[in-house]
Design a protein around this motif. Structure first.
Motif, PDB file in Angstrom:
ATOM      1  N   ILE A  68       0.809  -1.153  -0.124  1.00 30.62           N
ATOM      2  CA  ILE A  68      -0.040   0.154  -0.108  1.00 30.62           C
ATOM      3  C   ILE A  68       0.921   0.938  -0.193  1.00 30.62           C
ATOM      4  CG2 ILE A  68      -1.970   1.246   1.396  1.00 30.62           C
ATOM      5  CD1 ILE A  68      -2.744  -1.426   0.055  1.00 30.62           C
ATOM      6  N   GLY A  69       1.145   1.790  -1.208  1.00 33.60           N
ATOM      7  CA  GLY A  69       1.818   2.979  -1.326  1.00 33.60           C
ATOM      8  C   GLY A  69       3.260   2.756  -1.347  1.00 33.60           C
ATOM      9  N   SER A  70       4.141   3.589  -1.421  1.00 35.30           N
ATOM     10  CA  SER A  70       5.603   3.563  -1.261  1.00 35.30           C
ATOM     11  C   SER A  70       6.127   2.425  -0.382  1.00 35.30           C
ATOM     12  CB  SER A  70       6.264   4.806  -1.535  1.00 35.30           C
ATOM     13  OG  SER A  70       7.632   4.574  -1.469  1.00 35.30           O
ATOM     14  N   PRO A  71       7.080   1.597  -0.523  1.00 30.34           N
ATOM     15  CA  PRO A  71       7.530   0.768   0.515  1.00 30.34           C
ATOM     16  C   PRO A  71       8.254   1.430   1.537  1.00 30.34           C
ATOM     17  CG  PRO A  71       8.730   0.593  -1.804  1.00 30.34           C
ATOM     18  CD  PRO A  71       7.608   1.267  -1.911  1.00 30.34           C
ATOM     19  N   ASP A  72       8.747   2.577   1.502  1.00 26.30           N
ATOM     20  CA  ASP A  72       9.270   3.268   2.583  1.00 26.30           C
ATOM     21  C   ASP A  72       8.637   4.317   3.152  1.00 26.30           C
ATOM     22  OD1 ASP A  72       9.164   5.211   0.495  1.00 26.30           O
ATOM     23  OD2 ASP A  72      11.133   6.082   0.890  1.00 26.30           O
ATOM     24  N   ARG A  73       7.073   4.221   3.085  1.00 23.44           N
ATOM     25  CA  ARG A  73       6.314   5.300   3.720  1.00 23.44           C
ATOM     26  C   ARG A  73       5.226   4.597   4.495  1.00 23.44           C
ATOM     27  NH1 ARG A  73       6.518  10.311   4.373  1.00 23.44           N
ATOM     28  NH2 ARG A  73       4.334  10.623   3.600  1.00 23.44           N
ATOM     29  N   GLY A  74       5.634   3.248   5.112  1.00 19.36           N
ATOM     30  CA  GLY A  74       4.440   2.383   5.497  1.00 19.36           C
ATOM     31  C   GLY A  74       3.996   3.217   6.959  1.00 19.36           C
ATOM     32  N   ILE A  75       4.800   3.958   7.701  1.00 17.66           N
ATOM     33  CA  ILE A  75       4.237   4.635   8.980  1.00 17.66           C
ATOM     34  C   ILE A  75       3.209   5.662   8.459  1.00 17.66           C
ATOM     35  CG2 ILE A  75       4.889   6.028  10.842  1.00 17.66           C
ATOM     36  CD1 ILE A  75       7.206   4.384  11.367  1.00 17.66           C
ATOM     37  N   ALA A  76       3.552   6.520   7.580  1.00 15.40           N
ATOM     38  CA  ALA A  76       2.889   7.604   7.059  1.00 15.40           C
ATOM     39  C   ALA A  76       1.465   7.174   6.614  1.00 15.40           C
ATOM     40  CB  ALA A  76       3.653   8.272   5.992  1.00 15.40           C
ATOM     41  N   ASN A  77       1.329   5.895   5.827  1.00 11.85           N
ATOM     42  CA  ASN A  77       0.176   5.403   5.126  1.00 11.85           C
ATOM     43  C   ASN A  77      -0.619   4.769   6.312  1.00 11.85           C
ATOM     44  OD1 ASN A  77       1.179   6.186   2.580  1.00 11.85           O
ATOM     45  ND2 ASN A  77       2.055   4.130   2.108  1.00 11.85           N
ATOM     46  N   ILE A  78      -0.192   4.019   7.235  1.00 10.14           N
ATOM     47  CA  ILE A  78      -0.650   3.496   8.241  1.00 10.14           C
ATOM     48  C   ILE A  78      -1.354   4.515   9.207  1.00 10.14           C
ATOM     49  CG2 ILE A  78       0.804   2.960  10.143  1.00 10.14           C
ATOM     50  CD1 ILE A  78      -1.666   0.290   8.621  1.00 10.14           C
ATOM     51  N   LEU A  79      -0.605   5.990   9.276  1.00 11.26           N
ATOM     52  CA  LEU A  79      -1.214   6.679  10.263  1.00 11.26           C
ATOM     53  C   LEU A  79      -2.415   7.220   9.483  1.00 11.26           C
ATOM     54  CD1 LEU A  79       1.890   8.616  11.646  1.00 11.26           C
ATOM     55  CD2 LEU A  79       0.318   7.139  12.791  1.00 11.26           C
ATOM     56  N   GLU A  80      -2.601   7.025   8.229  1.00 11.41           N
ATOM     57  CA  GLU A  80      -3.960   7.434   7.667  1.00 11.41           C
ATOM     58  C   GLU A  80      -5.299   6.664   8.259  1.00 11.41           C
ATOM     59  OE1 GLU A  80      -4.739   9.706   5.430  1.00 11.41           O
ATOM     60  OE2 GLU A  80      -2.809  10.232   4.415  1.00 11.41           O
ATOM     61  N   MET A  81      -4.879   5.494   8.584  1.00 11.45           N
ATOM     62  CA  MET A  81      -5.942   4.704   9.156  1.00 11.45           C
ATOM     63  C   MET A  81      -5.901   5.090  10.631  1.00 11.45           C
ATOM     64  SD  MET A  81      -6.149   0.433   9.220  1.00 11.45           S
ATOM     65  CE  MET A  81      -7.668  -0.558   9.729  1.00 11.45           C
ATOM     66  N   VAL A  82      -4.865   5.077  11.464  1.00 11.61           N
ATOM     67  CA  VAL A  82      -4.866   5.439  12.769  1.00 11.61           C
ATOM     68  C   VAL A  82      -5.588   6.780  12.957  1.00 11.61           C
ATOM     69  CG1 VAL A  82      -3.276   5.952  14.806  1.00 11.61           C
ATOM     70  CG2 VAL A  82      -2.742   4.148  13.226  1.00 11.61           C
ATOM     71  N   GLN A  83      -5.422   7.798  12.184  1.00 16.39           N
ATOM     72  CA  GLN A  83      -6.156   9.022  12.456  1.00 16.39           C
ATOM     73  C   GLN A  83      -7.750   8.712  12.659  1.00 16.39           C
ATOM     74  OE1 GLN A  83      -4.668  11.533  13.323  1.00 16.39           O
ATOM     75  NE2 GLN A  83      -5.527  13.521  12.635  1.00 16.39           N
ATOM     76  N   GLN A  84      -7.903   7.777  11.735  1.00 21.13           N
ATOM     77  CA  GLN A  84      -9.588   7.569  11.910  1.00 21.13           C
ATOM     78  C   GLN A  84      -9.917   6.897  12.923  1.00 21.13           C
ATOM     79  OE1 GLN A  84     -11.780   8.776   9.660  1.00 21.13           O
ATOM     80  NE2 GLN A  84     -10.223   9.777   8.507  1.00 21.13           N
TER      81      GLN A  84
END
Length: 548
Positions: free
Chosen positions: A285-301
């Protein structure tokens, strides 16, 4: 369920001086603060759509389902009778009926169907009501809802899953996602050695034809019967975010082994598992070096939902305590007429209303990201609300339990279950210290957030001396050296949340509620114990808002 009243005359005594047996209640109609918050924050369609849910969750049928789902915890089925791996979790039928209540009416997807048109306010209000049927089953509702922003970072993956994520249906079968009309999503991030420090994760992701193969262990996997899980794993480029389906593209069960279910303090209706990825197939899901940033989209919800659930539990506990003390007599009069009891219940009512007000205000910020002020608030407010509502929750449940006396401590009332449930939302999606440090991170990286926060507080300046003095205290701390601010991050987060609650109440709640809240939370004599209110607090006005 029969309607015939139970016998009140037993062999040696009569049952009297006890509240009437539970009856059907309309939890939306009974909740004046919720109806006022909806009228203030949300479009009119939200209240109309919530009306049937308020009736359902307050019915004896769904209250009983909540009790049953909690009494009969999920069971792990690792193998079938012949020794083949199943890795399934078996739930009581009551759990599935509660899931149908949420998913068959679209509460997991309303935020995205009505995005920027009141959808988040509808979702948050629905979660607040659903929690009052049973908090644990709301976990997969929250995660299915929250996965959408993360999946949008990978358009092809989102396109493949979006129709089933948005379907108004619940399908509990363990079959490939493409054979189901609707799906649920879970999350698996935490590992033993790292906990909240996900950068220490060791699960490895290796490229494979058409995707990745994941190998490693996850210490907590929420809702392990979901159809797919968002997870984090190390790649050659850094920590990546992945979607791991229950079934691989060839239709075989994916190599996700459920090691055991956690034996939790509360949250009994919901399963949490330790899992092992044994070369499990996954999609990035997204760039392989942006895992935390991408999962934070879920965590913010999920953080907003974790801030809303305690508000719902507070309301359920408050209603249970108030209806009890209005019918129970002691020392010659009703408990609801006793001066000390009135102060305790009034104080609980203030806390419940303030928590709901902040949750609904945050939801409005989510629904208006095109307004810079609201976008800035949406970054900051979930962390404030999650931290403070959950710190107030356990003591709230204990006090409500005490209002009932001994029967509040037994499992036949919902208060024991609520008390066991109270800590969980404080722990997951970032425990207290993590959330406070995140508040500091947000303020440091996004100075527009503190500007928006100050502007929001300024709208209520001049309405309460206690409030104005607290704003000055806040401003003093925010100008202290960085290391001093970090050491006092809990005080800062608490006072920011309380001041924002006060600002909302000063602007929108009756004066009796707003001024008493400011005096009892922000004044010099503020107490950590519920039931300590100013001597001349307008108790009648506060108590009148609990039920019509």
């Amino acid at each position: 369920m029969h309607d015939r009243a139970p016998r009140s005359r037993l062999a040696t005594h009569s049952v009297d001086n006890q509240p009437l047996p539970p009856r059907d209640r309309d939890l939306l109609a009974l909740d004046r603060p919720l109806r006022e918050a909806l009228a203030r924050e949300a479009p009119a369609w939200v209240t109309r759509r919530l009306a049937p849910l308020g009736t359902a969750v307050g019915s004896r049928e769904f209250q009983a389902l909540g009790e049953e789902a909690n009494r009969h915890s999920p069971e792990l089925r690792q193998f079938d009778r012949y020794g083949r791996r199943l890795d399934e979790v078996s739930y009581h039928p009551a759990y599935h009926q509660l899931m149908h209540l949420a998913f068959d009416h679209g509460w997991h997807t309303v935020a995205w169907e009505e995005e920027q048109r009141g959808g988040h306010q509808a979702h948050v209000a629905a979660l607040y009501l659903l929690t009052q049927a049973e908090p644990g089953f709301c976990c997969p509702v929250t995660m299915t809802h929250a996965a959408v922003p993360a999946l949008r970072h990978e358009p092809n993956v989102y396109k493949a899953w979006c129709s089933r994520l948005q379907a108004w249906d619940y399908d509990p079968r363990a079959v490939p996602a493409w054979e189901k009309p609707a799906v649920t999503l879970g999350m698996a991030m935490t590992e033993k050695q790292g906990g909240s420090d996900v950068r220490a994760n060791t699960t490895q992701a290796v490229r494979d034809e058409g995707g990745y193969r994941l190998t490693g262990h996850k210490w907590f996997c929420s809702a392990p019967m979901s159809d797919a899980f968002l997870t984090l794993a190390q790649t050659d480029d850094g920590l990546g975010c992945f979607l791991v389906p229950r079934f691989a593209p060839d239709g075989e069960r994916n190599a996700i082994e459920l090691q055991r279910l956690k034996d939790k303090c509360g949250n009994r209706a919901n399963a949490s598992a330790e899992i092992e990825y044994c070369g499990a197939w996954a999609e990035a899901i997204g760039s392989p070096d942006r895992g935390i940033a991408n999962i934070l989209e879920m965590v913010q919800q999920t953080r907003l939902d974790a801030a809303t659930a305690p508000a719902g539990m507070m309301r359920q506990a408050l209603l249970e305590a108030w209806l009890h003390v209005r019918e129970r007599h002691a020392f010659g009069r009703r408990l609801a007429e006793q001066p000390l009891m009135r102060r305790v219940i009034a104080d609980l009512a203030l806390e419940a209303e303030a928590s709901l007000a902040l949750a609904m205000r945050t939801a409005r910020a989510y629904d208006t990201p095109h307004v810079p002020h609201e976008l800035a608030l949406a970054r900051l407010l979930p962390a404030l609300a999650k931290y403070w509502h959950n710190k107030r929750g356990p003591g709230f449940m204990a006090e409500a339990m005490e209002c009932l006396g001994g029967i509040g401590y037994v499992e036949e009332t919902p208060l024991a279950r609520l008390y066991r449930e109270a800590p969980v939302n404080s722990i997951w999606e970032g425990s207290g210290n993590v959330i406070c440090l995140d508040v500091l991170r947000i303020l440091g990286r996004h100075p527009e957030c503190i500007d928006a926060f100050r502007a929001e507080l300024a709208t209520a300046r001049g309405h309460s001396n206690h409030y104005d003095q607290s704003l000055a205290q806040l401003d003093t701390l925010l100008h202290r050296p960085k290391d001093e601010i970090e050491a006092n991050a809990r005080w800062l987060t608490q006072r920011m949340a309380q001041c924002l609650q006060a600002a909302i109440l000063l602007r929108h709640a009756p004066e009796a509620v707003a001024q008493t809240f400011c005096r009892s939370r922000l004044g010099h004599d503020a107490s950590p114990v519920y039931g300590v209110l100013p001597f001349n607090a307008p108790l009648d006005a506060i108590l009148s808002r609990i039920v019509p």
